[in-house]
Scaffold this motif. Sequence first.
Motif, mmCIF file in Angstrom:
data_model
loop_
_atom_site.group_PDB
_atom_site.id
_atom_site.type_symbol
_atom_site.label_atom_id
_atom_site.label_comp_id
_atom_site.label_asym_id
_atom_site.label_seq_id
_atom_site.Cartn_x
_atom_site.Cartn_y
_atom_site.Cartn_z
ATOM 1 N N SER A 27 12.053 -25.240 44.758
ATOM 2 C CA SER A 27 12.984 -24.420 45.556
ATOM 3 C C SER A 27 12.204 -23.544 46.518
ATOM 4 N N GLU A 56 3.740 -30.426 43.412
ATOM 5 C CA GLU A 56 3.343 -31.180 42.212
ATOM 6 C C GLU A 56 2.524 -32.444 42.524
ATOM 7 N N ASN A 67 9.220 -27.278 34.212
ATOM 8 C CA ASN A 67 10.415 -27.819 34.858
ATOM 9 C C ASN A 67 11.451 -26.735 35.069
HETATM 10 P P1 ATP Z 1 10.696 -29.421 38.648
HETATM 11 O O1 ATP Z 1 9.322 -29.419 38.162
HETATM 12 O O2 ATP Z 1 11.657 -30.054 37.711
HETATM 13 O O3 ATP Z 1 10.837 -29.914 40.066
HETATM 14 P P2 ATP Z 1 10.888 -26.748 39.686
HETATM 15 O O4 ATP Z 1 10.038 -25.682 39.095
HETATM 16 O O5 ATP Z 1 10.454 -27.337 40.965
HETATM 17 O O6 ATP Z 1 11.139 -27.873 38.639
HETATM 18 P P3 ATP Z 1 13.420 -26.335 40.962
HETATM 19 O O7 ATP Z 1 13.572 -27.788 41.232
HETATM 20 O O8 ATP Z 1 13.143 -25.433 42.096
HETATM 21 O O9 ATP Z 1 12.318 -26.101 39.843
HETATM 22 O O10 ATP Z 1 14.733 -25.832 40.198
HETATM 23 C C1 ATP Z 1 15.001 -24.468 39.920
HETATM 24 C C2 ATP Z 1 16.408 -24.360 39.333
HETATM 25 O O11 ATP Z 1 17.362 -24.734 40.308
HETATM 26 C C3 ATP Z 1 16.639 -25.270 38.137
HETATM 27 O O12 ATP Z 1 17.498 -24.590 37.254
HETATM 28 C C4 ATP Z 1 17.323 -26.467 38.746
HETATM 29 O O13 ATP Z 1 18.155 -27.107 37.818
HETATM 30 C C5 ATP Z 1 18.142 -25.834 39.858
HETATM 31 N N1 ATP Z 1 18.341 -26.740 41.009
HETATM 32 C C6 ATP Z 1 17.364 -27.293 41.773
HETATM 33 N N2 ATP Z 1 17.888 -28.026 42.762
HETATM 34 C C7 ATP Z 1 19.240 -27.939 42.633
HETATM 35 C C8 ATP Z 1 20.350 -28.480 43.358
HETATM 36 N N3 ATP Z 1 20.181 -29.240 44.445
HETATM 37 N N4 ATP Z 1 21.591 -28.157 42.925
HETATM 38 C C9 ATP Z 1 21.791 -27.366 41.844
HETATM 39 N N5 ATP Z 1 20.776 -26.823 41.105
HETATM 40 C C10 ATP Z 1 19.530 -27.105 41.495
#
Ligand code: ATP
Length: 230
Positions: free
Chosen positions: A42, A159, A36
């Motif tokens: 992103s 995912e 996570n």
């Molecule tokens: P997950 O499995 O939870 O989706 P992930 O590996 O896809 O995780 P991201 O969702 O890309 O990770 O998040 C990367 C970072 O950016 C994390 O610290 C998250 O809290 C932050 N983040 C993601 N989206 C936003 C947003 N819209 N605003 C602020 N921070 C964000």
Amino acid sequence: MLEIRDLTVRYGGILALDKISITVPKEETVILVGANGAGKSSLINAIIGMVPTAGGSMTFEGVDLAKVAPSMRAGHGIGYSPEGRRVFPTMTVRDNVLAGASRIGRAAQADVYDKLATLFPMLRDKSDDLAGYLSGGQQQMVAIARAMSASPKLLLLDEPFLGLAPVWIQQISDAIRQFSKSGVTVLMTEQMAVPALKVATRGYVMRGGAILREGPVAELRSAALAEEYL
Ligand code: ATP
């Protein structure tokens, strides 16, 4: 096919991707594994243009994606299935799937649906059922089939195994493998490294917005890495 160089994504003061570089070769299936918050979504969202980039470059088949409007990227052959099995609950399974193939004629749509039903047999049995009544695993299949129905050159899956029982993970893995054999390149993200590494040919391990390790899946499967990652 897809070259990402020094890509940076920020949300205000949060650095979500810190100059990451990824190569997705044609006809391979590349997996990004990470917990996570590693930055997986992103990255996928930057490729489809849903989040702005703060640096770096993305090139798809030699075309600079910065010059392609987000709404035009599907037309260039980039298909996308989002995290969280998003279906249209009050539409039938068939209409959900074919929503991805709205630009082609009815006869061609019937062909596309038949081909997808060979990957996901439930599409045949449940074509007239409302998607909202399906199980989680079946909804995920519908969401993935919708992305496939657009006949993408590059399929992005965010995912696909999230929250699913092993039986569904197995069926979805088989379908992704089969689909990629038809010449489609796949980039998928996953938290569950073990099943994900079975589907892919190459992989990247992400943590905290950076790439920790990369290589052929056989290397990434090593016990040492599993320990480090887990
Ligand atoms: P997950 O499995 O939870 O989706 P992930 O590996 O896809 O995780 P991201 O969702 O890309 O990770 O998040 C990367 C970072 O950016 C994390 O610290 C998250 O809290 C932050 N983040 C993601 N989206 C936003 C947003 N819209 N605003 C602020 N921070 C964000």
